[in-house]
Design an enzyme around this catalytic site. Structure first.
Site: not given
Length: 320
Positions: A2, A140
Site C-alpha cells: 500500500c 494496511e
C-alpha cells in the site's frame, strides 16, 4: 503493497541483513552487498512512517551501474547486488517535466495483472530495470463498521524467535552480524519492483539471462506474512514516533501521543460545531421528516485486506 512503509535499519545494517553465503579463499563466508549513495545526492533517512516520494533502499544489479561485465567475449559474469536509495514512485518514461513528482500519477504501486499494458511500467520491464524494495514492513488499513477511523495494521516478514522487528532492543546486540554466521537480526521484507533507471535479487535481477515474461512467472506469493494492529497515529505521515509500529490491543484504546491528543482535540471541536449546525438546520426545517425505520445504509463490500484478516481469524478459531 500500500502507500506507507517503515524502514528503520541504517545503511550498514541493511547491507548486512541482505548478505549471502559465498566462497572466499576456498572458505564459505557471508558477504554483504555494497552500499552505493544516490548519484543525485539524495539521502536515505530511517523512518517508522514512510510515504511515497521519500528515498528508501532498493537492491539492483551492478550491471546497471558499471555496465555488463564479461570474463570473455562469450561469457557474461553474473551480476553482483548493490543497494542504493531510490525515490518511491516510478517516474514514467514519457514524462518530460522538471520535477520528479510533477507528473501527477500514482506510481508507488503496480499490479502484475496489467504491468505489460501500462505505458508507465512496460518500458522499464522490457529494459530489464527490475529491483527489490527493502523495508521493515508496510501498513494496511481495515475499515471498522460504525467507526470513522480505520484500524492500521503493520505487515511484515516472519521473524526469528525472540526478535521483534519493531523493537530494536530485541536484536541490536554484539555479534548480530559476522562473515562466518551472517545476519542474525530482523528479517527485512523484500518486494519486487521496477525503476526508471535501475534492478534486484537472483532471477529477478538477472535481466541478461532471464527475459521479462519468465521473470513475471516467478512472482508468486510463497512467503506467509505476519501482522498485528498498531496505533492509529500512523494514519498521519507526519507522526514519526519510534513506537508507531509496536503492537496494540484492540480491546482497549491505544495510548495517545502528543500528535494524536492534538488531533483529538481538534476533531472534538469540529464535531461540536457540526452538531450545532445540524440543530440549526432542524430548527429551520421543522416539517422535515426523519428517515423510515426500515431504512438501512447500504453496506460497502469488504476490502481484500478485510477478507484476509477475517479468514485468518476464522482459521485461528477453528484451530483452537
Amino acid at each position: 503493497m500500500c502507500g506507507r512503509t517503515a524502514c528503520t535499519l541504517g545503511p550498514d545494517e541493511i547491507c548486512q541483513a541482505c548478505s549471502v553465503r559465498t566462497m572466499k579463499d576456498g572458505k564459505k563466508q557471508y558477504q554483504a552487498p555494497e552500499w552505493r549513495d544516490h548519484p543525485g545526492g539524495k539521502s536515505y533517512t530511517t523512518s517508522y512512517n514512510i510515504a511515497p516520494s521519500r528515498f528508501t533502499p532498493v537492491i539492483i544489479s551492478d550491471h546497471h551501474v558499471r555496465g555488463v561485465k564479461r570474463q570473455s567475449d562469450d561469457e557474461v559474469l553474473s551480476p553482483q547486488r548493490i543497494i542504493q536509495p531510490m525515490m518511491w514512485g516510478l517516474i514514467p518514461p514519457f514524462y518530460k517535466g522538471s520535477s520528479p513528482t510533477g507528473h501527477g500519477l500514482t506510481t508507488n504501486n503496480c499490479r502484475v495483472e496489467d504491468i505489460e499494458e501500462k505505458k508507465s511500467y512496460k518500458p522499464s520491464l522490457i529494459k530489464g530495470q527490475r529491483c527489490v524494495v527493502l523495508c521493515d514492513g508496510f501498513y494496511e488499513w481495515q475499515a471498522i463498521k460504525g467507526e470513522k477511523t480505520k484500524q492500521p495494521y503493520f505487515v511484515y516478514a516472519p521473524q526469528p524467535e525472540g526478535i521483534e522487528i519493531w523493537n530494536r532492543e530485541s536484536w541490536d546486540k554484539p555479534g548480530v552480524w559476522s562473515e562466518d554466521e551472517g545476519w542474525r537480526g530482523p528479517q527485512l521484507l523484500k518486494i519486487a519492483g521496477l525503476f526508471s533507471f535501475w534492478i534486484s535479487t537472483e532471477d529477478w535481477l538477472d535481466f541478461g539471462r532471464i527475459g521479462y515474461k519468465e521473470a513475471l512467472t516467478n512472482l508468486t506469493n510463497e512467503v506467509e506474512l505476519t501482522w498485528h494492529p498498531v496505533s492509529t497515529a500512523v494514519n498521519n505521515s507526519r507522526n514519526q514516533e519510534p513506537n508507531i509500529n509496536v503492537p496494540v490491543s484492540l480491546d482497549k484504546k491505544p495510548p495517545e501521543t502528543a500528535s494524536s491528543k492534538l488531533m483529538s482535540a481538534w476533531l472534538s471541536k469540529g464535531s461540536a460545531k457540526k452538531d450545532n449546525s445540524a440543530l440549526k438546520d432542524m430548527k429551520r426545517e421543522p416539517g422535515k421528516t426523519e428517515a423510515p425505520e426500515h431504512y438501512e445504509e447500504k453496506e460497502k463490500k469488504p476490502s481484500p485486506f478485510s477478507k484476509w484478516i477475517k479468514k485468518e481469524s476464522d482459521d485461528n478459531a477453528n484451530d483452537n
